[in-house]
Design an enzyme around this catalytic site. Structure first.
Site, PDB file in Angstrom:
ATOM      1  N   ILE A  13      36.110  30.462   1.653  1.00 14.44           N
ATOM      2  CA  ILE A  13      37.398  29.723   2.026  1.00 14.44           C
ATOM      3  C   ILE A  13      37.257  28.586   3.072  1.00 14.44           C
ATOM      4  CG2 ILE A  13      39.686  30.054   2.764  1.00 14.44           C
ATOM      5  CD1 ILE A  13      39.640  33.101   1.701  1.00 14.44           C
ATOM      6  N   THR A  38      25.481  34.452   7.772  1.00 15.95           N
ATOM      7  CA  THR A  38      25.030  35.593   7.341  1.00 15.95           C
ATOM      8  C   THR A  38      24.863  35.184   5.522  1.00 15.95           C
ATOM      9  OG1 THR A  38      27.384  36.058   6.297  1.00 15.95           O
ATOM     10  CG2 THR A  38      26.745  36.706   8.812  1.00 15.95           C
ATOM     11  N   GLU A  86      33.409  39.442   8.146  1.00 14.65           N
ATOM     12  CA  GLU A  86      32.580  40.494   6.864  1.00 14.65           C
ATOM     13  C   GLU A  86      33.847  40.298   5.911  1.00 14.65           C
ATOM     14  OE1 GLU A  86      29.780  41.068   5.971  1.00 14.65           O
ATOM     15  OE2 GLU A  86      28.907  40.303   7.989  1.00 14.65           O
ATOM     16  N   THR A 102      32.061  42.529  13.691  1.00 12.80           N
ATOM     17  CA  THR A 102      32.383  40.911  13.417  1.00 12.80           C
ATOM     18  C   THR A 102      33.693  40.788  13.309  1.00 12.80           C
ATOM     19  OG1 THR A 102      30.222  40.474  12.192  1.00 12.80           O
ATOM     20  CG2 THR A 102      32.102  38.949  11.705  1.00 12.80           C
ATOM     21  N   THR A 136      44.328  38.735   5.740  1.00 10.04           N
ATOM     22  CA  THR A 136      44.410  39.086   4.452  1.00 10.04           C
ATOM     23  C   THR A 136      45.764  40.153   4.188  1.00 10.04           C
ATOM     24  OG1 THR A 136      43.534  40.477   2.734  1.00 10.04           O
ATOM     25  CG2 THR A 136      42.941  41.011   5.134  1.00 10.04           C
ATOM     26  N   ASP A 137      46.201  39.984   2.807  1.00  9.62           N
ATOM     27  CA  ASP A 137      47.473  41.016   2.477  1.00  9.62           C
ATOM     28  C   ASP A 137      46.986  42.572   2.498  1.00  9.62           C
ATOM     29  OD1 ASP A 137      45.779  41.034   0.234  1.00  9.62           O
ATOM     30  OD2 ASP A 137      47.339  40.402  -0.986  1.00  9.62           O
ATOM     31  N   GLU A 138      45.458  42.706   2.410  1.00  8.75           N
ATOM     32  CA  GLU A 138      44.955  43.951   2.346  1.00  8.75           C
ATOM     33  C   GLU A 138      45.508  44.875   3.648  1.00  8.75           C
ATOM     34  OE1 GLU A 138      40.990  44.169   0.625  1.00  8.75           O
ATOM     35  OE2 GLU A 138      41.334  42.408  -0.340  1.00  8.75           O
ATOM     36  N   TYR A 162      37.212  47.380   5.739  1.00  9.20           N
ATOM     37  CA  TYR A 162      37.331  45.821   5.846  1.00  9.20           C
ATOM     38  C   TYR A 162      38.828  45.753   6.209  1.00  9.20           C
ATOM     39  CZ  TYR A 162      39.014  41.520   4.119  1.00  9.20           C
ATOM     40  OH  TYR A 162      39.517  40.007   3.993  1.00  9.20           O
ATOM     41  N   LYS A 166      39.967  44.164   9.497  1.00 11.98           N
ATOM     42  CA  LYS A 166      41.207  42.869   9.703  1.00 11.98           C
ATOM     43  C   LYS A 166      42.418  43.228  10.274  1.00 11.98           C
ATOM     44  CE  LYS A 166      40.583  39.218   8.242  1.00 11.98           C
ATOM     45  NZ  LYS A 166      40.041  38.101   8.730  1.00 11.98           N
ATOM     46  N   VAL A 218      33.822  47.072 -14.933  1.00 11.17           N
ATOM     47  CA  VAL A 218      35.029  47.297 -14.173  1.00 11.17           C
ATOM     48  C   VAL A 218      35.454  48.520 -13.612  1.00 11.17           C
ATOM     49  CG1 VAL A 218      37.384  47.223 -15.208  1.00 11.17           C
ATOM     50  CG2 VAL A 218      35.802  45.538 -16.074  1.00 11.17           C
ATOM     51  N   GLY A 299      38.653  54.950  -2.303  1.00 10.84           N
ATOM     52  CA  GLY A 299      39.974  54.585  -1.906  1.00 10.84           C
ATOM     53  C   GLY A 299      40.683  53.381  -2.325  1.00 10.84           C
TER      54      GLY A 299
HETATM   55  P1  NAD Z   1      32.886  34.780   3.176  1.00  7.93           P
HETATM   56  O1  NAD Z   1      32.570  36.175   3.242  1.00  7.93           O
HETATM   57  O2  NAD Z   1      32.908  33.856   1.936  1.00  7.93           O
HETATM   58  O3  NAD Z   1      32.863  33.939   4.500  1.00  7.93           O
HETATM   59  C1  NAD Z   1      32.462  34.480   6.003  1.00  7.93           C
HETATM   60  C2  NAD Z   1      31.936  33.361   6.630  1.00  7.93           C
HETATM   61  O4  NAD Z   1      31.779  33.907   7.989  1.00  7.93           O
HETATM   62  C3  NAD Z   1      30.541  33.168   6.393  1.00  7.93           C
HETATM   63  O5  NAD Z   1      30.083  31.945   6.135  1.00  7.93           O
HETATM   64  C4  NAD Z   1      29.708  34.002   7.164  1.00  7.93           C
HETATM   65  O6  NAD Z   1      28.362  33.350   7.683  1.00  7.93           O
HETATM   66  C5  NAD Z   1      30.544  33.814   8.517  1.00  7.93           C
HETATM   67  N1  NAD Z   1      30.262  35.073   9.313  1.00  7.93           N
HETATM   68  C6  NAD Z   1      30.156  36.176   9.255  1.00  7.93           C
HETATM   69  N2  NAD Z   1      29.995  36.826  10.194  1.00  7.93           N
HETATM   70  C7  NAD Z   1      29.851  35.950  11.278  1.00  7.93           C
HETATM   71  C8  NAD Z   1      29.719  35.861  12.831  1.00  7.93           C
HETATM   72  N3  NAD Z   1      29.449  37.343  13.284  1.00  7.93           N
HETATM   73  N4  NAD Z   1      29.969  34.867  13.661  1.00  7.93           N
HETATM   74  C9  NAD Z   1      29.914  33.749  12.867  1.00  7.93           C
HETATM   75  N5  NAD Z   1      30.079  33.627  11.549  1.00  7.93           N
HETATM   76  C10 NAD Z   1      29.964  34.685  10.747  1.00  7.93           C
HETATM   77  O7  NAD Z   1      34.844  35.083   3.544  1.00  7.93           O
HETATM   78  P2  NAD Z   1      35.826  34.113   2.748  1.00  7.93           P
HETATM   79  O8  NAD Z   1      36.187  34.963   1.477  1.00  7.93           O
HETATM   80  O9  NAD Z   1      35.704  32.686   2.883  1.00  7.93           O
HETATM   81  O10 NAD Z   1      36.994  34.828   3.665  1.00  7.93           O
HETATM   82  C11 NAD Z   1      37.268  33.979   5.024  1.00  7.93           C
HETATM   83  C12 NAD Z   1      38.419  34.539   5.685  1.00  7.93           C
HETATM   84  O11 NAD Z   1      39.658  34.707   5.042  1.00  7.93           O
HETATM   85  C13 NAD Z   1      38.082  36.008   6.224  1.00  7.93           C
HETATM   86  O12 NAD Z   1      38.760  36.231   7.511  1.00  7.93           O
HETATM   87  C14 NAD Z   1      39.193  36.850   5.162  1.00  7.93           C
HETATM   88  O13 NAD Z   1      39.138  38.331   5.874  1.00  7.93           O
HETATM   89  C15 NAD Z   1      40.109  36.299   4.909  1.00  7.93           C
HETATM   90  N6  NAD Z   1      40.778  36.215   3.499  1.00  7.93           N
HETATM   91  C16 NAD Z   1      39.788  36.297   2.395  1.00  7.93           C
HETATM   92  C17 NAD Z   1      40.384  36.332   1.215  1.00  7.93           C
HETATM   93  C18 NAD Z   1      39.812  36.485  -0.130  1.00  7.93           C
HETATM   94  O14 NAD Z   1      40.103  36.531  -1.147  1.00  7.93           O
HETATM   95  N7  NAD Z   1      38.309  35.911   0.112  1.00  7.93           N
HETATM   96  C19 NAD Z   1      41.753  36.455   0.956  1.00  7.93           C
HETATM   97  C20 NAD Z   1      42.603  36.436   2.294  1.00  7.93           C
HETATM   98  C21 NAD Z   1      41.892  36.378   3.609  1.00  7.93           C
HETATM   99  P1  TYD Z   2      37.219  41.924  -5.084  1.00  4.99           P
HETATM  100  O1  TYD Z   2      37.000  40.623  -5.741  1.00  4.99           O
HETATM  101  O2  TYD Z   2      36.260  42.693  -4.613  1.00  4.99           O
HETATM  102  O3  TYD Z   2      38.577  41.742  -4.026  1.00  4.99           O
HETATM  103  P2  TYD Z   2      39.332  42.839  -2.940  1.00  4.99           P
HETATM  104  O4  TYD Z   2      38.619  44.057  -3.557  1.00  4.99           O
HETATM  105  O5  TYD Z   2      39.201  42.122  -1.727  1.00  4.99           O
HETATM  106  O6  TYD Z   2      40.661  42.697  -3.630  1.00  4.99           O
HETATM  107  O7  TYD Z   2      37.781  42.889  -6.051  1.00  4.99           O
HETATM  108  C1  TYD Z   2      38.971  42.536  -6.749  1.00  4.99           C
HETATM  109  C2  TYD Z   2      39.342  43.688  -7.719  1.00  4.99           C
HETATM  110  O8  TYD Z   2      38.363  43.941  -8.753  1.00  4.99           O
HETATM  111  C3  TYD Z   2      39.417  45.185  -7.114  1.00  4.99           C
HETATM  112  O9  TYD Z   2      40.516  45.717  -7.590  1.00  4.99           O
HETATM  113  C4  TYD Z   2      37.876  45.496  -7.456  1.00  4.99           C
HETATM  114  C5  TYD Z   2      37.718  45.204  -8.729  1.00  4.99           C
HETATM  115  N1  TYD Z   2      36.452  44.741  -9.069  1.00  4.99           N
HETATM  116  C6  TYD Z   2      35.761  45.371 -10.364  1.00  4.99           C
HETATM  117  O10 TYD Z   2      36.444  46.097 -10.899  1.00  4.99           O
HETATM  118  N2  TYD Z   2      34.635  45.086 -10.535  1.00  4.99           N
HETATM  119  C7  TYD Z   2      33.817  44.512  -9.673  1.00  4.99           C
HETATM  120  O11 TYD Z   2      32.357  44.575  -9.757  1.00  4.99           O
HETATM  121  C8  TYD Z   2      34.245  43.933  -8.435  1.00  4.99           C
HETATM  122  C9  TYD Z   2      33.436  43.374  -7.435  1.00  4.99           C
HETATM  123  C10 TYD Z   2      35.454  44.143  -8.306  1.00  4.99           C
END
Ligand code: NAD
Ligand code: TYD
Length: 360
Positions: A13, A38, A86, A102, A136-138, A162, A166, A218, A299
Protein backbone atom coordinates in the site's frame (compact mmCIF):
# COMPACT_ATOMS: atom_id res chain seq x y z
CA UNK A 1 6.21 22.60 0.16
CA UNK A 2 4.86 19.95 2.50
CA UNK A 3 7.19 17.16 3.60
CA UNK A 4 5.74 13.70 4.20
CA UNK A 5 7.50 11.05 6.20
CA UNK A 6 6.12 7.76 4.90
CA UNK A 7 6.96 4.59 6.82
CA UNK A 8 6.76 1.22 5.04
CA UNK A 9 6.65 2.92 1.65
CA UNK A 10 8.34 -0.01 -0.10
CA UNK A 11 5.46 -2.33 0.74
CA UNK A 12 2.21 -2.89 -1.12
CA UNK A 13 0.00 0.00 0.00
CA UNK A 14 2.87 2.36 0.83
CA UNK A 15 4.36 2.14 -2.67
CA UNK A 16 0.94 2.62 -4.29
CA UNK A 17 0.42 5.65 -2.03
CA UNK A 18 3.78 7.16 -3.04
CA UNK A 19 2.94 6.70 -6.76
CA UNK A 20 -0.49 8.23 -6.16
CA UNK A 21 0.97 11.24 -4.35
CA UNK A 22 3.62 12.03 -6.98
CA UNK A 23 0.97 11.49 -9.67
CA UNK A 24 -1.27 14.04 -7.96
CA UNK A 25 1.16 16.62 -6.56
CA UNK A 26 4.27 16.17 -8.74
CA UNK A 27 7.06 18.48 -7.57
CA UNK A 28 4.89 20.30 -5.03
CA UNK A 29 5.58 17.84 -2.21
CA UNK A 30 8.58 16.10 -0.70
CA UNK A 31 8.43 12.44 0.40
CA UNK A 32 10.89 10.70 2.70
CA UNK A 33 10.31 6.95 2.73
CA UNK A 34 11.60 5.02 5.75
CA UNK A 35 11.53 1.27 5.30
CA UNK A 36 13.50 -1.62 6.76
CA UNK A 37 13.06 -3.64 3.56
CA UNK A 38 11.84 -6.81 5.20
CA UNK A 39 10.69 -9.67 2.95
CA UNK A 40 7.63 -7.48 2.19
CA UNK A 41 9.53 -4.33 1.24
CA UNK A 42 10.63 -4.20 -2.35
CA UNK A 43 12.61 -1.22 -3.70
CA UNK A 44 11.61 -2.35 -7.20
CA UNK A 45 8.11 -1.06 -6.40
CA UNK A 46 9.52 2.47 -6.44
CA UNK A 47 12.04 2.43 -9.24
CA UNK A 48 10.06 5.03 -11.27
CA UNK A 49 10.35 7.59 -8.46
CA UNK A 50 13.91 6.88 -7.30
CA UNK A 51 15.47 9.60 -9.47
CA UNK A 52 13.16 12.38 -8.26
CA UNK A 53 14.78 15.27 -6.40
CA UNK A 54 11.79 15.42 -4.06
CA UNK A 55 12.02 11.74 -3.01
CA UNK A 56 14.42 10.23 -0.45
CA UNK A 57 14.68 6.63 0.68
CA UNK A 58 16.11 5.79 4.10
CA UNK A 59 16.62 2.19 5.15
CA UNK A 60 15.81 2.08 8.85
CA UNK A 61 13.84 0.15 11.42
CA UNK A 62 10.87 2.03 12.92
CA UNK A 63 11.86 0.49 16.27
CA UNK A 64 15.27 2.20 16.08
CA UNK A 65 14.75 5.28 18.22
CA UNK A 66 18.05 6.89 17.28
CA UNK A 67 17.55 6.51 13.55
CA UNK A 68 13.97 7.82 13.66
CA UNK A 69 14.89 10.74 15.93
CA UNK A 70 17.68 11.68 13.51
CA UNK A 71 15.23 11.78 10.59
CA UNK A 72 13.00 14.20 12.50
CA UNK A 73 16.00 16.30 13.54
CA UNK A 74 17.34 16.61 9.99
CA UNK A 75 14.04 17.27 8.23
CA UNK A 76 11.08 19.55 8.81
CA UNK A 77 8.41 16.85 8.72
CA UNK A 78 4.81 18.06 8.31
CA UNK A 79 2.89 14.80 7.95
CA UNK A 80 3.73 11.27 8.99
CA UNK A 81 1.90 8.54 7.05
CA UNK A 82 2.56 5.42 9.07
CA UNK A 83 2.17 2.22 7.03
CA UNK A 84 5.14 0.16 8.27
CA UNK A 85 3.94 -3.05 9.85
CA UNK A 86 4.03 -6.79 9.71
CA UNK A 87 0.83 -7.38 7.78
CA UNK A 88 0.11 -11.05 7.11
CA UNK A 89 -2.24 -12.94 9.43
CA UNK A 90 -0.81 -16.42 8.66
CA UNK A 91 2.70 -15.24 9.52
CA UNK A 92 1.38 -13.75 12.78
CA UNK A 93 -0.04 -17.14 13.74
CA UNK A 94 3.37 -18.77 13.16
CA UNK A 95 5.50 -16.04 14.71
CA UNK A 96 3.59 -13.47 16.80
CA UNK A 97 6.52 -11.71 18.52
CA UNK A 98 7.76 -9.80 15.49
CA UNK A 99 4.21 -8.40 15.09
CA UNK A 100 4.32 -6.99 18.61
CA UNK A 101 7.80 -5.57 18.03
CA UNK A 102 7.09 -3.85 14.73
CA UNK A 103 3.43 -2.97 15.06
CA UNK A 104 3.29 -1.97 18.73
CA UNK A 105 6.84 -0.97 19.65
CA UNK A 106 7.52 0.50 16.20
CA UNK A 107 4.39 2.66 16.40
CA UNK A 108 5.34 3.77 19.93
CA UNK A 109 8.77 4.79 18.63
CA UNK A 110 7.26 6.74 15.74
CA UNK A 111 4.76 8.50 18.04
CA UNK A 112 7.45 9.37 20.54
CA UNK A 113 9.82 10.78 17.94
CA UNK A 114 7.07 12.82 16.26
CA UNK A 115 5.89 14.21 19.57
CA UNK A 116 9.43 15.11 20.65
CA UNK A 117 10.00 16.92 17.35
CA UNK A 118 6.66 18.71 17.14
CA UNK A 119 5.41 19.54 20.65
CA UNK A 120 5.96 23.15 21.74
CA UNK A 121 6.82 24.18 25.30
CA UNK A 122 3.21 25.03 26.07
CA UNK A 123 2.10 21.54 25.01
CA UNK A 124 0.54 22.67 21.71
CA UNK A 125 1.61 21.73 18.21
CA UNK A 126 2.33 23.94 15.20
CA UNK A 127 -0.48 24.27 12.66
CA UNK A 128 -0.34 21.65 9.90
CA UNK A 129 1.38 18.82 11.78
CA UNK A 130 -0.40 15.50 11.49
CA UNK A 131 0.37 11.84 12.19
CA UNK A 132 -1.83 9.53 10.15
CA UNK A 133 -1.84 5.96 11.41
CA UNK A 134 -2.88 3.46 8.75
CA UNK A 135 -4.81 0.60 10.30
CA UNK A 136 -7.16 -2.20 9.43
CA UNK A 137 -10.79 -3.22 9.89
CA UNK A 138 -9.50 -6.48 11.43
CA UNK A 139 -9.21 -4.73 14.81
CA UNK A 140 -13.02 -4.88 15.06
CA UNK A 141 -13.05 -8.69 15.01
CA UNK A 142 -15.53 -10.75 13.05
CA UNK A 143 -19.13 -10.09 11.95
CA UNK A 144 -21.86 -12.69 11.61
CA UNK A 145 -22.76 -13.72 8.04
CA UNK A 146 -24.98 -11.17 6.29
CA UNK A 147 -25.52 -9.01 9.35
CA UNK A 148 -24.03 -5.69 10.50
CA UNK A 149 -21.09 -3.46 9.65
CA UNK A 150 -18.02 -2.03 11.34
CA UNK A 151 -18.49 1.63 12.32
CA UNK A 152 -15.87 3.93 13.85
CA UNK A 153 -17.33 3.30 17.31
CA UNK A 154 -17.58 -0.49 16.99
CA UNK A 155 -15.72 -1.95 20.00
CA UNK A 156 -12.33 -3.49 19.25
CA UNK A 157 -12.29 -7.32 19.36
CA UNK A 158 -9.18 -8.55 17.53
CA UNK A 159 -8.58 -12.29 17.19
CA UNK A 160 -5.29 -12.88 15.41
CA UNK A 161 -1.87 -11.80 16.68
CA UNK A 162 -1.78 -9.48 13.64
CA UNK A 163 -5.05 -7.73 14.45
CA UNK A 164 -4.26 -7.68 18.18
CA UNK A 165 -0.95 -5.94 17.46
CA UNK A 166 -2.66 -3.45 15.13
CA UNK A 167 -5.32 -2.84 17.81
CA UNK A 168 -2.49 -2.20 20.29
CA UNK A 169 -0.93 0.33 17.91
CA UNK A 170 -4.30 2.06 17.36
CA UNK A 171 -4.77 2.29 21.15
CA UNK A 172 -1.36 3.93 21.50
CA UNK A 173 -2.30 6.53 18.89
CA UNK A 174 -5.59 7.15 20.75
CA UNK A 175 -3.67 7.46 24.03
CA UNK A 176 -1.33 10.06 22.48
CA UNK A 177 -4.31 12.05 21.22
CA UNK A 178 -6.06 11.90 24.62
CA UNK A 179 -2.99 12.44 26.79
CA UNK A 180 -0.84 14.86 24.80
CA UNK A 181 -3.45 16.30 22.42
CA UNK A 182 -1.15 14.85 19.77
CA UNK A 183 -2.39 15.76 16.25
CA UNK A 184 -3.28 12.41 14.72
CA UNK A 185 -5.84 10.43 12.75
CA UNK A 186 -6.47 6.74 12.41
CA UNK A 187 -7.86 5.14 9.27
CA UNK A 188 -9.26 1.60 9.47
CA UNK A 189 -9.46 0.15 5.99
CA UNK A 190 -10.82 -3.10 4.59
CA UNK A 191 -8.82 -5.61 2.47
CA UNK A 192 -6.86 -3.98 -0.36
CA UNK A 193 -5.90 -5.47 -3.71
CA UNK A 194 -3.99 -4.17 -6.74
CA UNK A 195 -0.45 -3.87 -8.16
CA UNK A 196 2.66 -4.66 -6.07
CA UNK A 197 0.86 -6.90 -3.55
CA UNK A 198 3.11 -9.63 -2.22
CA UNK A 199 1.87 -13.07 -3.35
CA UNK A 200 1.28 -14.36 0.16
CA UNK A 201 -2.11 -12.56 0.21
CA UNK A 202 -5.19 -14.16 -1.31
CA UNK A 203 -5.50 -12.36 -4.66
CA UNK A 204 -1.89 -12.31 -5.95
CA UNK A 205 -1.29 -15.81 -4.56
CA UNK A 206 -4.23 -17.17 -6.55
CA UNK A 207 -3.23 -15.28 -9.73
CA UNK A 208 0.33 -16.58 -9.48
CA UNK A 209 -0.66 -20.17 -8.71
CA UNK A 210 -3.35 -20.30 -11.38
CA UNK A 211 -0.92 -19.09 -14.06
CA UNK A 212 1.52 -21.80 -13.05
CA UNK A 213 -1.14 -24.52 -12.88
CA UNK A 214 -0.56 -24.94 -9.13
CA UNK A 215 -3.40 -25.81 -6.77
CA UNK A 216 -5.47 -22.93 -5.38
CA UNK A 217 -5.54 -23.44 -1.60
CA UNK A 218 -8.90 -22.24 -0.24
CA UNK A 219 -9.09 -22.23 3.56
CA UNK A 220 -12.01 -23.96 5.28
CA UNK A 221 -15.30 -23.83 3.37
CA UNK A 222 -14.25 -20.81 1.27
CA UNK A 223 -17.21 -18.80 2.55
CA UNK A 224 -15.34 -16.29 4.70
CA UNK A 225 -16.20 -12.81 3.54
CA UNK A 226 -13.79 -9.91 2.98
CA UNK A 227 -14.66 -6.38 1.83
CA UNK A 228 -12.29 -5.60 -1.07
CA UNK A 229 -11.00 -2.15 -2.02
CA UNK A 230 -8.76 -1.22 -4.95
CA UNK A 231 -5.51 0.08 -3.41
CA UNK A 232 -5.58 3.42 -5.23
CA UNK A 233 -8.90 4.21 -3.56
CA UNK A 234 -7.23 3.63 -0.19
CA UNK A 235 -4.39 5.99 -1.20
CA UNK A 236 -6.98 8.59 -2.16
CA UNK A 237 -8.76 8.19 1.20
CA UNK A 238 -5.50 8.64 3.12
CA UNK A 239 -4.72 11.80 1.17
CA UNK A 240 -8.22 13.18 1.81
CA UNK A 241 -7.98 12.51 5.55
CA UNK A 242 -4.54 14.13 5.62
CA UNK A 243 -5.83 17.18 3.71
CA UNK A 244 -9.23 17.74 5.27
CA UNK A 245 -9.93 15.18 7.98
CA UNK A 246 -10.76 16.50 11.44
CA UNK A 247 -7.78 15.92 13.73
CA UNK A 248 -8.25 13.29 16.47
CA UNK A 249 -10.85 11.44 14.40
CA UNK A 250 -10.94 7.89 13.12
CA UNK A 251 -12.21 7.18 9.60
CA UNK A 252 -13.34 3.81 8.32
CA UNK A 253 -12.46 3.16 4.67
CA UNK A 254 -14.20 0.58 2.50
CA UNK A 255 -16.26 0.36 -0.66
CA UNK A 256 -19.13 -2.01 0.24
CA UNK A 257 -17.65 -4.77 -1.83
CA UNK A 258 -18.15 -7.95 0.17
CA UNK A 259 -17.21 -11.21 -1.44
CA UNK A 260 -16.78 -14.80 -0.30
CA UNK A 261 -13.24 -16.07 -0.87
CA UNK A 262 -14.44 -18.82 -3.18
CA UNK A 263 -16.14 -16.24 -5.41
CA UNK A 264 -12.87 -14.30 -5.65
CA UNK A 265 -10.97 -17.42 -6.65
CA UNK A 266 -13.53 -18.36 -9.31
CA UNK A 267 -13.52 -14.79 -10.66
CA UNK A 268 -9.72 -14.86 -10.94
CA UNK A 269 -9.83 -18.09 -12.97
CA UNK A 270 -12.51 -16.62 -15.23
CA UNK A 271 -10.75 -13.29 -15.83
CA UNK A 272 -7.40 -15.03 -16.42
CA UNK A 273 -9.04 -17.18 -19.10
CA UNK A 274 -10.52 -14.10 -20.76
CA UNK A 275 -7.30 -12.10 -20.64
CA UNK A 276 -4.90 -14.79 -21.88
CA UNK A 277 -4.77 -15.28 -25.65
CA UNK A 278 -6.92 -18.23 -26.75
CA UNK A 279 -3.86 -20.16 -27.98
CA UNK A 280 -1.81 -19.64 -24.79
CA UNK A 281 -0.72 -23.02 -23.45
CA UNK A 282 -1.82 -22.06 -19.93
CA UNK A 283 -5.48 -22.04 -21.03
CA UNK A 284 -5.35 -25.84 -20.79
CA UNK A 285 -4.96 -25.96 -17.01
CA UNK A 286 -6.99 -22.84 -16.14
CA UNK A 287 -10.15 -24.27 -14.66
CA UNK A 288 -11.87 -24.82 -11.33
CA UNK A 289 -10.22 -28.22 -10.88
CA UNK A 290 -7.26 -26.25 -9.51
CA UNK A 291 -9.32 -25.26 -6.46
CA UNK A 292 -8.30 -27.27 -3.39
CA UNK A 293 -9.98 -26.87 -0.03
CA UNK A 294 -7.33 -27.00 2.69
CA UNK A 295 -7.28 -26.91 6.49
CA UNK A 296 -8.83 -23.72 7.85
CA UNK A 297 -6.77 -20.86 9.27
CA UNK A 298 -6.70 -20.93 13.09
CA UNK A 299 -9.19 -18.42 14.58
CA UNK A 300 -10.31 -17.50 11.03
CA UNK A 301 -12.55 -14.39 11.15
CA UNK A 302 -15.77 -15.08 9.29
CA UNK A 303 -16.72 -11.73 7.86
CA UNK A 304 -15.42 -8.16 7.63
CA UNK A 305 -17.57 -5.31 6.30
CA UNK A 306 -16.91 -1.58 6.62
CA UNK A 307 -19.51 1.17 6.90
CA UNK A 308 -17.75 4.08 5.16
CA UNK A 309 -20.56 6.58 5.90
CA UNK A 310 -18.40 9.01 7.88
CA UNK A 311 -15.59 9.47 5.33
CA UNK A 312 -18.19 9.78 2.56
CA UNK A 313 -20.25 12.35 4.43
CA UNK A 314 -17.41 14.45 5.89
CA UNK A 315 -14.82 14.28 3.14
CA UNK A 316 -16.78 13.23 0.05
CA UNK A 317 -14.61 10.11 -0.41
CA UNK A 318 -15.93 7.39 -2.67
CA UNK A 319 -14.15 4.55 -4.40
CA UNK A 320 -13.46 5.13 -8.11
CA UNK A 321 -12.72 1.53 -9.07
CA UNK A 322 -15.39 -1.14 -8.86
CA UNK A 323 -14.31 -4.73 -8.28
CA UNK A 324 -15.01 -5.99 -11.81
CA UNK A 325 -12.66 -3.34 -13.26
CA UNK A 326 -10.16 -3.48 -10.40
CA UNK A 327 -9.58 -7.22 -10.59
CA UNK A 328 -9.08 -7.04 -14.37
CA UNK A 329 -6.63 -4.15 -14.01
CA UNK A 330 -4.80 -6.09 -11.29
CA UNK A 331 -4.56 -9.25 -13.39
CA UNK A 332 -3.28 -7.26 -16.37
CA UNK A 333 -0.69 -5.65 -14.12
CA UNK A 334 0.58 -9.07 -13.02
CA UNK A 335 0.71 -10.16 -16.69
CA UNK A 336 2.76 -7.09 -17.56
CA UNK A 337 5.07 -7.53 -14.57
CA UNK A 338 6.00 -11.19 -14.81
CA UNK A 339 9.62 -10.31 -13.89
CA UNK A 340 8.43 -8.61 -10.68
CA UNK A 341 6.58 -11.76 -9.66
CA UNK A 342 9.57 -13.89 -10.63
CA UNK A 343 11.85 -11.80 -8.39
CA UNK A 344 9.61 -11.83 -5.34
CA UNK A 345 8.73 -15.52 -5.59
CA UNK A 346 12.31 -16.73 -5.80
CA UNK A 347 14.52 -17.46 -2.80
CA UNK A 348 13.17 -16.55 0.59
CA UNK A 349 9.55 -16.42 -0.45
CA UNK A 350 9.73 -19.86 -2.03
CA UNK A 351 10.98 -21.26 1.27
CA UNK A 352 8.17 -19.55 3.17
CA UNK A 353 5.58 -20.91 0.75
CA UNK A 354 6.82 -24.45 1.19
CA UNK A 355 6.77 -24.14 4.99
CA UNK A 356 3.30 -22.62 5.03
CA UNK A 357 1.52 -24.94 2.66
CA UNK A 358 3.42 -28.23 3.01
CA UNK A 359 1.04 -29.40 5.74
CA UNK A 360 -2.13 -28.14 4.01
P1 NAD B 1 3.23 -4.85 3.45
O1 NAD B 1 3.52 -6.03 4.31
O2 NAD B 1 3.10 -5.03 1.97
O3 NAD B 1 4.34 -3.72 3.67
C1 NAD B 1 4.85 -3.42 4.92
C2 NAD B 1 6.10 -2.54 4.72
O4 NAD B 1 6.61 -2.19 6.01
C3 NAD B 1 7.23 -3.26 3.96
O5 NAD B 1 7.78 -2.39 3.00
C4 NAD B 1 8.25 -3.58 5.07
O6 NAD B 1 9.59 -3.62 4.59
C5 NAD B 1 8.02 -2.41 6.02
N1 NAD B 1 8.43 -2.74 7.39
C6 NAD B 1 8.12 -3.86 8.10
N2 NAD B 1 8.71 -3.81 9.31
C7 NAD B 1 9.39 -2.64 9.37
C8 NAD B 1 10.17 -2.01 10.37
N3 NAD B 1 10.41 -2.60 11.55
N4 NAD B 1 10.71 -0.80 10.10
C9 NAD B 1 10.51 -0.19 8.90
N5 NAD B 1 9.77 -0.75 7.91
C10 NAD B 1 9.22 -1.95 8.14
O7 NAD B 1 1.91 -4.22 4.07
P2 NAD B 1 0.70 -3.48 3.36
O8 NAD B 1 -0.29 -4.48 2.92
O9 NAD B 1 1.23 -2.49 2.39
O10 NAD B 1 0.06 -2.72 4.61
C11 NAD B 1 0.53 -1.43 4.99
C12 NAD B 1 -0.24 -0.95 6.20
O11 NAD B 1 -1.64 -0.92 5.90
C13 NAD B 1 -0.09 -1.86 7.42
O12 NAD B 1 -0.01 -1.06 8.57
C14 NAD B 1 -1.38 -2.68 7.43
O13 NAD B 1 -1.73 -3.07 8.74
C15 NAD B 1 -2.36 -1.68 6.85
N6 NAD B 1 -3.53 -2.25 6.14
C16 NAD B 1 -3.33 -3.21 5.17
C17 NAD B 1 -4.43 -3.71 4.47
C18 NAD B 1 -4.27 -4.73 3.36
O14 NAD B 1 -5.27 -5.21 2.83
N7 NAD B 1 -3.07 -5.05 2.94
C19 NAD B 1 -5.72 -3.24 4.77
C20 NAD B 1 -5.87 -2.26 5.77
C21 NAD B 1 -4.76 -1.77 6.43
P1 TYD C 1 -5.52 -12.54 3.23
O1 TYD C 1 -5.24 -12.04 1.85
O2 TYD C 1 -4.44 -13.22 3.98
O3 TYD C 1 -6.08 -11.28 4.05
P2 TYD C 1 -6.72 -11.23 5.56
O4 TYD C 1 -6.57 -12.53 6.22
O5 TYD C 1 -5.90 -10.18 6.20
O6 TYD C 1 -8.15 -10.83 5.36
O7 TYD C 1 -6.75 -13.54 3.18
C1 TYD C 1 -8.01 -13.13 2.67
C2 TYD C 1 -8.97 -14.29 2.87
O8 TYD C 1 -8.56 -15.38 2.03
C3 TYD C 1 -8.98 -14.84 4.29
O9 TYD C 1 -10.32 -15.21 4.61
C4 TYD C 1 -8.10 -16.07 4.22
C5 TYD C 1 -8.31 -16.57 2.79
N1 TYD C 1 -7.16 -17.25 2.17
C6 TYD C 1 -7.32 -18.51 1.57
O10 TYD C 1 -8.43 -19.08 1.56
N2 TYD C 1 -6.23 -19.10 0.99
C7 TYD C 1 -5.00 -18.52 1.00
O11 TYD C 1 -4.01 -19.13 0.47
C8 TYD C 1 -4.84 -17.23 1.60
C9 TYD C 1 -3.51 -16.54 1.62
C10 TYD C 1 -5.95 -16.63 2.17
Amino acid sequence: MRTYLVTGGAGFIGSNYIHYMFGKYGDDIKIINVDLLTYAGNPENLKEVEGRDNYTFIKADICDREAITKIFAENEIDSVIHFAAESHVDRSIKNPEVFVMTNVLGTATMLNAARAAWEKEDGTYPEGKRFLHVSTDEVFGSLPEGEGYFYEDTPYAPHSPYSASKAGSDMLVKAYMDTYHFPANITNCSNNYGPYQFPEKLIPLMINNALQGKKLPVYGDGKNVRDWLYVEDHAKAIDMVCENGRLFETYNVGGHNEKENIEIVKTIIQVLKEELPADDARQAHLNEDLITYVEDRKGHDRRYAIAPDKIKKELGWEPDTMFADGIRKTIRWYFDHAAWMENVTSGAYQKYYEEMYSTK
